[in-house]
Design an enzyme around this catalytic site. Structure first.
Site, PDB file in Angstrom:
ATOM      1  N   SER A 299     -37.650  90.040  64.238  1.00  0.00           N
ATOM      2  CA  SER A 299     -37.618  90.172  65.702  1.00  0.00           C
ATOM      3  C   SER A 299     -38.492  91.329  66.157  1.00  0.00           C
ATOM      4  O   SER A 299     -38.986  91.349  67.276  1.00  0.00           O
ATOM      5  CB  SER A 299     -36.182  90.414  66.170  1.00  0.00           C
ATOM      6  OG  SER A 299     -35.350  89.381  65.696  1.00  0.00           O
ATOM      7  N   ARG A 300     -38.678  92.301  65.258  1.00  0.00           N
ATOM      8  CA  ARG A 300     -39.481  93.478  65.650  1.00  0.00           C
ATOM      9  C   ARG A 300     -40.985  93.204  65.604  1.00  0.00           C
ATOM     10  O   ARG A 300     -41.761  93.998  66.125  1.00  0.00           O
ATOM     11  CB  ARG A 300     -39.145  94.659  64.734  1.00  0.00           C
ATOM     12  CG  ARG A 300     -37.745  95.222  64.986  1.00  0.00           C
ATOM     13  CD  ARG A 300     -37.485  96.439  64.109  1.00  0.00           C
ATOM     14  NE  ARG A 300     -36.177  97.016  64.365  1.00  0.00           N
ATOM     15  CZ  ARG A 300     -35.045  96.653  63.761  1.00  0.00           C
ATOM     16  NH1 ARG A 300     -35.069  95.679  62.872  1.00  0.00           N
ATOM     17  NH2 ARG A 300     -33.905  97.239  64.055  1.00  0.00           N
TER      18      ARG A 300
ATOM     19  N   GLY B  48     -30.296  88.293  67.967  1.00  0.00           N
ATOM     20  CA  GLY B  48     -31.132  87.606  68.948  1.00  0.00           C
ATOM     21  C   GLY B  48     -32.614  87.800  68.704  1.00  0.00           C
ATOM     22  O   GLY B  48     -33.021  88.216  67.622  1.00  0.00           O
TER      23      GLY B  48
ATOM     24  N   GLY C 110     -36.965  82.292  61.001  1.00  0.00           N
ATOM     25  CA  GLY C 110     -36.081  82.804  59.943  1.00  0.00           C
ATOM     26  C   GLY C 110     -34.621  82.573  60.297  1.00  0.00           C
ATOM     27  O   GLY C 110     -33.834  82.038  59.500  1.00  0.00           O
ATOM     28  N   HIS C 111     -34.240  82.972  61.512  1.00  0.00           N
ATOM     29  CA  HIS C 111     -32.861  82.729  61.975  1.00  0.00           C
ATOM     30  C   HIS C 111     -32.566  81.227  61.982  1.00  0.00           C
ATOM     31  O   HIS C 111     -31.509  80.775  61.540  1.00  0.00           O
ATOM     32  CB  HIS C 111     -32.675  83.234  63.415  1.00  0.00           C
ATOM     33  CG  HIS C 111     -32.873  84.705  63.605  1.00  0.00           C
ATOM     34  ND1 HIS C 111     -33.935  85.230  64.302  1.00  0.00           N
ATOM     35  CD2 HIS C 111     -32.136  85.763  63.207  1.00  0.00           C
ATOM     36  CE1 HIS C 111     -33.840  86.545  64.327  1.00  0.00           C
ATOM     37  NE2 HIS C 111     -32.758  86.910  63.666  1.00  0.00           N
TER      38      HIS C 111
ATOM     39  N   LYS D 141     -34.270  88.190  53.521  1.00  0.00           N
ATOM     40  CA  LYS D 141     -35.121  89.194  54.174  1.00  0.00           C
ATOM     41  C   LYS D 141     -34.439  90.571  54.184  1.00  0.00           C
ATOM     42  O   LYS D 141     -35.071  91.596  53.964  1.00  0.00           O
ATOM     43  CB  LYS D 141     -35.420  88.706  55.590  1.00  0.00           C
ATOM     44  CG  LYS D 141     -35.766  89.758  56.606  1.00  0.00           C
ATOM     45  CD  LYS D 141     -37.219  90.077  56.556  1.00  0.00           C
ATOM     46  CE  LYS D 141     -37.638  91.258  57.400  1.00  0.00           C
ATOM     47  NZ  LYS D 141     -36.790  91.673  58.451  1.00  0.00           N
ATOM     48  N   ASP D 142     -33.118  90.569  54.450  1.00  0.00           N
ATOM     49  CA  ASP D 142     -32.359  91.822  54.473  1.00  0.00           C
ATOM     50  C   ASP D 142     -31.494  91.872  53.208  1.00  0.00           C
ATOM     51  O   ASP D 142     -30.271  91.798  53.265  1.00  0.00           O
ATOM     52  CB  ASP D 142     -31.504  91.888  55.738  1.00  0.00           C
ATOM     53  CG  ASP D 142     -32.364  91.831  56.984  1.00  0.00           C
ATOM     54  OD1 ASP D 142     -32.862  92.878  57.406  1.00  0.00           O
ATOM     55  OD2 ASP D 142     -32.577  90.719  57.516  1.00  0.00           O
TER      56      ASP D 142
ATOM     57  N   GLN E  93     -25.111 100.132  64.689  1.00  0.00           N
ATOM     58  CA  GLN E  93     -25.951 100.103  63.488  1.00  0.00           C
ATOM     59  C   GLN E  93     -27.358 100.628  63.724  1.00  0.00           C
ATOM     60  O   GLN E  93     -28.198 100.595  62.841  1.00  0.00           O
ATOM     61  CB  GLN E  93     -25.983  98.709  62.868  1.00  0.00           C
ATOM     62  CG  GLN E  93     -26.809  97.690  63.609  1.00  0.00           C
ATOM     63  CD  GLN E  93     -26.650  96.312  63.003  1.00  0.00           C
ATOM     64  OE1 GLN E  93     -25.567  95.735  63.048  1.00  0.00           O
ATOM     65  NE2 GLN E  93     -27.720  95.785  62.433  1.00  0.00           N
TER      66      GLN E  93
HETATM   67  P1  AMP Z   1     -31.011  89.931  62.647  1.00  0.00           P
HETATM   68  O1  AMP Z   1     -31.047  89.197  63.944  1.00  0.00           O
HETATM   69  O2  AMP Z   1     -32.269  90.674  62.323  1.00  0.00           O
HETATM   70  O3  AMP Z   1     -29.767  90.764  62.504  1.00  0.00           O
HETATM   71  O4  AMP Z   1     -30.911  88.822  61.508  1.00  0.00           O
HETATM   72  C1  AMP Z   1     -29.879  87.883  61.490  1.00  0.00           C
HETATM   73  C2  AMP Z   1     -29.919  87.124  60.192  1.00  0.00           C
HETATM   74  O5  AMP Z   1     -31.165  86.444  60.065  1.00  0.00           O
HETATM   75  C3  AMP Z   1     -29.776  88.040  58.967  1.00  0.00           C
HETATM   76  O6  AMP Z   1     -28.943  87.436  58.002  1.00  0.00           O
HETATM   77  C4  AMP Z   1     -31.199  88.151  58.485  1.00  0.00           C
HETATM   78  O7  AMP Z   1     -31.308  88.423  57.100  1.00  0.00           O
HETATM   79  C5  AMP Z   1     -31.740  86.772  58.805  1.00  0.00           C
HETATM   80  N1  AMP Z   1     -33.199  86.830  58.895  1.00  0.00           N
HETATM   81  C6  AMP Z   1     -33.956  87.689  59.622  1.00  0.00           C
HETATM   82  N2  AMP Z   1     -35.262  87.472  59.398  1.00  0.00           N
HETATM   83  C7  AMP Z   1     -35.344  86.455  58.505  1.00  0.00           C
HETATM   84  C8  AMP Z   1     -36.429  85.773  57.869  1.00  0.00           C
HETATM   85  N3  AMP Z   1     -37.692  86.095  58.108  1.00  0.00           N
HETATM   86  N4  AMP Z   1     -36.133  84.788  57.007  1.00  0.00           N
HETATM   87  C9  AMP Z   1     -34.832  84.447  56.732  1.00  0.00           C
HETATM   88  N5  AMP Z   1     -33.781  85.045  57.304  1.00  0.00           N
HETATM   89  C10 AMP Z   1     -34.023  86.038  58.177  1.00  0.00           C
END
Ligand code: AMP
Length: 286
Positions: free
Chosen positions: A188-189, A31, A36-37, A151-152, A61
């Site tokens: 998100s941070r 969330g 990016g998401h 990104k990750d 995690q």
């Molecule tokens: P998270 O909500 O941080 O767990 O991220 C969910 C998904 O979104 C993961 O596959 C991340 O790698 C991807 N994600 C997060 N930030 C970015 C970004 N800046 N660009 C592309 N994908 C992203």
């Protein structure tokens, strides 16, 4: 957009779509959605898949309770963005849907070296918790395609191994890192950073770019790393944890650019106590 909280409701919906011959794309998230998401959602929709997004802040995690507690949860805004993007389904489970009462089991999965370095070293237990939730979500959703962000990069590498080791019938698609106009990778941070820190954090991207230039000029790897760490600690409140240049498959250090055909640079920097990670693929031969 349909929103499901319960696993059984989601499964009924998926079964219906599958019986009609449709394919399912899945984007797991925690969330606090940003571009990016949404780029992953758009990629899935663009592929013609019914697109399911999950929002679940997985406690297993988080190695830092403070980080878990402060993790942003703007659910109303997230729903608005998902509707706007054309998401088919939001899966919004609570802890009990993912970890039913009395189920304290975890999968028997050892990613090995790729999970021991970098994030694995600085965030003990993080990847174990991440792999567990991704596995459970994949068992629930059983998508045709799983979309994750570069990104990750380390996370994505471990999920690729998870899919391989468990022979999971899903294709993993990588989406490029989406950045703020100043180069800072969206996260998100980032909302927890002060305006000034957010501006200065552009140094992470510019250091990756400058290091790439040095790499292409055959500068010694150790000196590139050293200069990068120096650059990343220039501002007050910036504390780099690592800057590594590795083979993008094994995550072993490389000594020269001829050691690997798939070189990736990865870094983590603590800014105002918030960990920011980023990476860049420097070479990749098809
Ligand atoms: P998270 O909500 O941080 O767990 O991220 C969910 C998904 O979104 C993961 O596959 C991340 O790698 C991807 N994600 C997060 N930030 C970015 C970004 N800046 N660009 C592309 N994908 C992203």
């Amino acid at each position: 957009m349909e929103t499901f909280n319960r696993v059984s409701d989601l499964r009924n919906w998926i079964q219906q779509r599958r019986s009609e011959g449709f394919t399912i794309g899945f984007i797991p998230t925690m969330g606090a959605l940003h571009a990016g998401h949404l780029s992953l959602v758009e990629a899935s929709i663009g592929n013609g898949d019914y697109t399911i997004v999950s929002i679940y802040v997985n406690p297993r995690q988080f190695n830092d309770p403070d980080d878990l507690q402060k993790y942003p949860r703007p659910i109303e805004e997230d729903i608005r963005l998902l509707v706007e993007t054309g998401t088919s389904v939001l899966f919004l489970p609570d802890d009990n849907d993912i970890y039913p009462a009395g189920d304290s089991s975890s999968i028997d999965f050892d990613p090995g070296y790729v999970a021991e370095v970098m994030e694995g070293k600085f965030r003990q237990g993080h990847f174990k918790g991440m792999a567990e939730v991704v596995y459970r979500l994949l068992m629930i959703v059983q998508p045709d395609k799983l979309y994750m962000g570069q990104k990750d990069f380390q996370q994505l590498t471990i999920v690729r191994k998870l899919i391989h080791d468990f022979r999971l019938p899903v294709m993993l698609e990588m989406g490029q890192t989406v950045r703020e106009p100043n180069g800072l990778a969206m996260s998100s941070r980032n909302v927890r950073l002060s305006e000034e820190a957010r501006t200065k954090s552009a140094i992470i991207y510019s250091t990756l770019m400058e290091s790439k230039r040095m790499f292409e000029e055959d500068d010694p790897i150790e000196s590139i790393k050293e200069k990068a760490l120096q650059a990343l600690s220039l501002y007050e409140g910036f504390d780099p944890e690592y800057f590594e240049i590795v083979d993008g498959i094994t995550f072993r250090d490389i000594q020269s650019r001829h050691d690997s055909q798939f070189v990736v640079a990865l870094t983590a920097v603590k800014v105002e106590g918030i960990r920011l990670i980023d990476n860049m693929i420097w070479t990749r031969s098809e």
